[in-house]
Write an enzyme that holds these catalytic residues in place. Structure first.
Site, PDB file in Angstrom:
ATOM      1  N   MET A   1       0.926  -5.936  -2.899  1.00 47.09           N
ATOM      2  CA  MET A   1       0.858  -5.113  -1.731  1.00 47.09           C
ATOM      3  C   MET A   1       1.508  -3.806  -2.106  1.00 47.09           C
ATOM      4  O   MET A   1       2.573  -3.846  -2.611  1.00 47.09           O
ATOM      5  CB  MET A   1       1.678  -5.851  -0.698  1.00 47.09           C
ATOM      6  CG  MET A   1       1.488  -5.602   0.749  1.00 47.09           C
ATOM      7  SD  MET A   1       2.135  -4.250   1.627  1.00 47.09           S
ATOM      8  CE  MET A   1       3.656  -3.792   1.050  1.00 47.09           C
ATOM      9  N   PRO A   2       1.005  -2.718  -2.012  1.00 42.94           N
ATOM     10  CA  PRO A   2       0.001  -2.163  -1.123  1.00 42.94           C
ATOM     11  C   PRO A   2      -1.448  -2.477  -1.540  1.00 42.94           C
ATOM     12  O   PRO A   2      -1.705  -2.841  -2.674  1.00 42.94           O
ATOM     13  CB  PRO A   2       0.238  -0.665  -1.160  1.00 42.94           C
ATOM     14  CG  PRO A   2       1.322  -0.404  -2.136  1.00 42.94           C
ATOM     15  CD  PRO A   2       1.733  -1.684  -2.734  1.00 42.94           C
ATOM     16  N   LEU A   3      -2.333  -2.283  -0.583  1.00 42.74           N
ATOM     17  CA  LEU A   3      -3.761  -2.428  -0.796  1.00 42.74           C
ATOM     18  C   LEU A   3      -4.351  -1.036  -0.942  1.00 42.74           C
ATOM     19  O   LEU A   3      -4.150  -0.186  -0.083  1.00 42.74           O
ATOM     20  CB  LEU A   3      -4.386  -3.148   0.401  1.00 42.74           C
ATOM     21  CG  LEU A   3      -5.902  -3.147   0.505  1.00 42.74           C
ATOM     22  CD1 LEU A   3      -6.529  -3.895  -0.656  1.00 42.74           C
ATOM     23  CD2 LEU A   3      -6.336  -3.753   1.840  1.00 42.74           C
TER      24      LEU A   3
END
Length: 130
Positions: free
Chosen positions: A1-3
């Site tokens: 994560m992040p995407l």
């Protein structure tokens, strides 16, 4: 994560896309201090005429290498975001020949309850991730 979601025009080769993704991942790892194995990326390709990315009146010239990067993430400090913009532009110029004038970034932020990485659990809430 992040995407990370990459929105680009059709026409780039698979190796070019791989370099794009690798360069962006290095920027995320460096700017946000996320683990190397924390990698979530999508690429959407558009036919000419179906992707419009202008300059918001800033006089920025775009080419067919224009790239819109959408980052979905937990809240990040402003300084980290600015550092990400800088590193991303540096990496994409060096690895992909994409000028900073062709890079647009947008952040969408959410909270810990908005992520499940599998197993039916919200790992940020359970404490499995921090």
């Amino acid at each position: 994560m992040p995407l990370l979601r990459f929105n680009i025009l059709l026409g780039r080769t698979d190796p070019e896309i791989s370099r794009l993704l690798d360069a962006a991942h290095r920027a995320i790892v460096t700017a946000f201090g996320v683990p190397e194995g924390d990698r979530y990326q999508l690429v959407s390709e558009y036919r000419e005429g179906t992707l419009t990315l202008l300059d918001t009146g800033l006089g920025i010239k775009r080419t067919n290498k224009v790239t819109l990067v959408e980052v979905t993430s937990r809240m990040r400090p402003e300084a980290q975001k600015k550092r990400f913009y800088e590193i991303l532009c540096e990496n994409l110029k060096e690895d992909c020949g994409i000028e900073s004038s062709d890079i647009i970034v947008s952040f969408v932020e959410n909270g810990d309850a908005d992520w499940s990485f599998g197993l039916g659990r919200a790992q940020f809430l359970t404490g499995e991730l921090s």
